[in-house]
Design a protein around this motif. Structure first.
Motif, PDB file in Angstrom:
ATOM      1  N   TRP A 113       0.831  -1.210   0.000  1.00 20.18           N
ATOM      2  CA  TRP A 113       0.000   0.000   0.000  1.00 20.18           C
ATOM      3  C   TRP A 113       0.862   1.254   0.000  1.00 20.18           C
ATOM      4  N   THR A 114       1.838   1.318   0.911  1.00 17.78           N
ATOM      5  CA  THR A 114       2.581   2.561   1.126  1.00 17.78           C
ATOM      6  C   THR A 114       3.721   2.780   0.137  1.00 17.78           C
ATOM      7  N   GLU A 115       4.392   1.704  -0.285  1.00 18.54           N
ATOM      8  CA  GLU A 115       5.576   1.854  -1.130  1.00 18.54           C
ATOM      9  C   GLU A 115       5.290   1.690  -2.619  1.00 18.54           C
ATOM     10  N   HIS A 116       4.124   1.170  -2.960  1.00 20.01           N
ATOM     11  CA  HIS A 116       3.823   0.872  -4.366  1.00 20.01           C
ATOM     12  C   HIS A 116       2.456   1.403  -4.780  1.00 20.01           C
ATOM     13  N   LEU A 117       2.010   2.483  -4.162  1.00 19.18           N
ATOM     14  CA  LEU A 117       0.679   3.034  -4.410  1.00 19.18           C
ATOM     15  C   LEU A 117       0.431   3.306  -5.895  1.00 19.18           C
ATOM     16  N   ALA A 118       1.428   3.812  -6.601  1.00 18.21           N
ATOM     17  CA  ALA A 118       1.251   4.131  -8.025  1.00 18.21           C
ATOM     18  C   ALA A 118       0.943   2.889  -8.853  1.00 18.21           C
ATOM     19  N   ASP A 119       1.331   1.715  -8.374  1.00 15.48           N
ATOM     20  CA  ASP A 119       1.116   0.471  -9.118  1.00 15.48           C
ATOM     21  C   ASP A 119      -0.290  -0.099  -8.974  1.00 15.48           C
ATOM     22  N   TRP A 120      -1.053   0.381  -7.991  1.00 12.15           N
ATOM     23  CA  TRP A 120      -2.336  -0.281  -7.750  1.00 12.15           C
ATOM     24  C   TRP A 120      -3.514   0.667  -7.528  1.00 12.15           C
ATOM     25  N   PHE A 121      -3.280   1.945  -7.260  1.00 10.18           N
ATOM     26  CA  PHE A 121      -4.315   2.817  -6.707  1.00 10.18           C
ATOM     27  C   PHE A 121      -5.549   3.017  -7.581  1.00 10.18           C
ATOM     28  N   CYS A 122      -5.389   3.085  -8.883  1.00 11.56           N
ATOM     29  CA  CYS A 122      -6.588   3.244  -9.727  1.00 11.56           C
ATOM     30  C   CYS A 122      -6.620   2.127 -10.756  1.00 11.56           C
ATOM     31  N   PRO A 123      -7.835   1.718 -11.150  1.00 12.24           N
ATOM     32  CA  PRO A 123      -7.979   0.578 -12.056  1.00 12.24           C
ATOM     33  C   PRO A 123      -7.352   0.832 -13.429  1.00 12.24           C
ATOM     34  N   ARG A 124      -6.657  -0.171 -13.926  1.00 14.31           N
ATOM     35  CA  ARG A 124      -6.116  -0.102 -15.278  1.00 14.31           C
ATOM     36  C   ARG A 124      -7.268   0.022 -16.278  1.00 14.31           C
ATOM     37  N   PRO A 125      -7.099   0.742 -17.339  1.00  7.97           N
ATOM     38  CA  PRO A 125      -5.854   1.266 -17.902  1.00  7.97           C
ATOM     39  C   PRO A 125      -5.455   2.635 -17.355  1.00  7.97           C
ATOM     40  N   TRP A 126      -6.149   3.141 -16.365  1.00  9.50           N
ATOM     41  CA  TRP A 126      -5.764   4.401 -15.732  1.00  9.50           C
ATOM     42  C   TRP A 126      -4.433   4.226 -15.017  1.00  9.50           C
ATOM     43  N   THR A 127      -3.711   5.323 -14.840  1.00 12.96           N
ATOM     44  CA  THR A 127      -2.442   5.304 -14.121  1.00 12.96           C
ATOM     45  C   THR A 127      -2.477   6.360 -13.023  1.00 12.96           C
ATOM     46  N   THR A 128      -1.582   6.207 -12.067  1.00 13.56           N
ATOM     47  CA  THR A 128      -1.477   7.135 -10.948  1.00 13.56           C
ATOM     48  C   THR A 128      -0.100   7.781 -10.937  1.00 13.56           C
ATOM     49  N   GLU A 129      -0.089   9.097 -10.961  1.00 11.32           N
ATOM     50  CA  GLU A 129       1.152   9.839 -10.764  1.00 11.32           C
ATOM     51  C   GLU A 129       1.139  10.384  -9.342  1.00 11.32           C
ATOM     52  N   ILE A 130       2.173  10.080  -8.594  1.00 10.02           N
ATOM     53  CA  ILE A 130       2.281  10.600  -7.235  1.00 10.02           C
ATOM     54  C   ILE A 130       3.002  11.940  -7.290  1.00 10.02           C
ATOM     55  N   VAL A 131       2.304  12.989  -6.873  1.00  6.96           N
ATOM     56  CA  VAL A 131       2.900  14.313  -6.775  1.00  6.96           C
ATOM     57  C   VAL A 131       3.582  14.437  -5.415  1.00  6.96           C
ATOM     58  N   GLU A 132       2.859  14.044  -4.369  1.00  3.76           N
ATOM     59  CA  GLU A 132       3.437  14.012  -3.024  1.00  3.76           C
ATOM     60  C   GLU A 132       2.650  13.024  -2.182  1.00  3.76           C
ATOM     61  N   LEU A 133       3.369  12.252  -1.390  1.00  2.44           N
ATOM     62  CA  LEU A 133       2.773  11.248  -0.517  1.00  2.44           C
ATOM     63  C   LEU A 133       3.525  11.319   0.815  1.00  2.44           C
ATOM     64  N   ASP A 134       3.104  12.229   1.675  1.00  4.55           N
ATOM     65  CA  ASP A 134       3.746  12.473   2.962  1.00  4.55           C
ATOM     66  C   ASP A 134       2.936  11.745   4.033  1.00  4.55           C
ATOM     67  N   LEU A 135       3.252  10.471   4.223  1.00  3.91           N
ATOM     68  CA  LEU A 135       2.468   9.583   5.075  1.00  3.91           C
ATOM     69  C   LEU A 135       2.677   9.847   6.568  1.00  3.91           C
ATOM     70  N   ARG A 136       2.059  10.920   7.035  1.00  2.00           N
ATOM     71  CA  ARG A 136       2.051  11.268   8.457  1.00  2.00           C
ATOM     72  C   ARG A 136       0.832  12.155   8.679  1.00  2.00           C
ATOM     73  N   ALA A 137       0.355  12.208   9.907  1.00  2.00           N
ATOM     74  CA  ALA A 137      -0.790  13.076  10.209  1.00  2.00           C
ATOM     75  C   ALA A 137      -0.440  14.508   9.812  1.00  2.00           C
ATOM     76  N   GLY A 138      -1.294  15.115   8.994  1.00  2.00           N
ATOM     77  CA  GLY A 138      -1.061  16.456   8.490  1.00  2.00           C
ATOM     78  C   GLY A 138      -0.291  16.494   7.189  1.00  2.00           C
ATOM     79  N   GLY A 139       0.227  15.346   6.762  1.00  2.00           N
ATOM     80  CA  GLY A 139       1.007  15.280   5.525  1.00  2.00           C
ATOM     81  C   GLY A 139       0.138  15.376   4.285  1.00  2.00           C
ATOM     82  N   ARG A 140       0.724  15.898   3.234  1.00  2.00           N
ATOM     83  CA  ARG A 140       0.011  16.103   1.967  1.00  2.00           C
ATOM     84  C   ARG A 140      -0.075  14.805   1.171  1.00  2.00           C
ATOM     85  N   CYS A 141      -1.235  14.616   0.555  1.00  2.00           N
ATOM     86  CA  CYS A 141      -1.452  13.528  -0.397  1.00  2.00           C
ATOM     87  C   CYS A 141      -1.932  14.187  -1.683  1.00  2.00           C
TER      88      CYS A 141
END
Length: 149
Positions: A24-52
């Motif tokens: 979930w945390t290290e490979h989010l771009a590989d699974w987050f939205c159904p294919r053929p859609w893709t996910t680009e991670i702009v920022e993934l600051d995994l902490r309370a208050g962090g930007r997603c």
């Protein structure tokens, strides 16, 4: 407890919680939205208050930018995020709060993903957009990632 405005999927993944968490945390771009859609991670600051911040891209040049913050990140247990705020707690029009939960179950992981909406209308709109099909497809892709780890 189930909220009246929730949509949720759950499944038992044949892997330990630590492995599903890594998927979930290290490979989010590989699974987050159904294919053929893709996910680009702009920022993934995994902490309370962090930007997603993510950009979902469709096969016909569609783009859907998602912006929010994490409310809770409890390693190997729970990730809670919302689009009600941007980084720095700047309010924006909310659509949902997302809860991802990971529970150990006989050496496997009970994974539950919930979209909690502010209104019945928002919940119904999300359901009509294909919540069940889309989020289940993403969970299938998460399982694929986990099998590779």
């Amino acid at each position: 407890m189930t909220d009246a405005y929730d949509l949720s999927i759950t499944r038992l993944i044949d892997a330990p919680v630590e492995t599903v968490w890594r998927g979930w945390t290290e490979h989010l771009a590989d699974w987050f939205c159904p294919r053929p859609w893709t996910t680009e991670i702009v920022e993934l600051d995994l902490r309370a208050g962090g930007r997603c911040a993510l950009i979902l891209r469709g096969p016909d040049a569609e783009e859907n930018a998602l912006e929010g913050v994490y409310l809770e990140v409890t390693p190997y247990c729970r990730i809670v995020s919302t689009d009600a705020f941007t980084a720095g707690w700047v309010p924006q029009t909310p659509f949902m709060t997302r809860l991802d939960e990971f529970f150990e179950e006989h050496g496997k992981t009970r994974y539950t993903a919930t979209a909690r909406h502010w209104t019945a209308e928002a919940r119904d709109s999300h359901a009509a957009m294909g919540f069940e099909t889309g989020w289940n497809a993403a969970a299938d892709q998460l399982e694929e990632v986990v099998r590779r780890l």
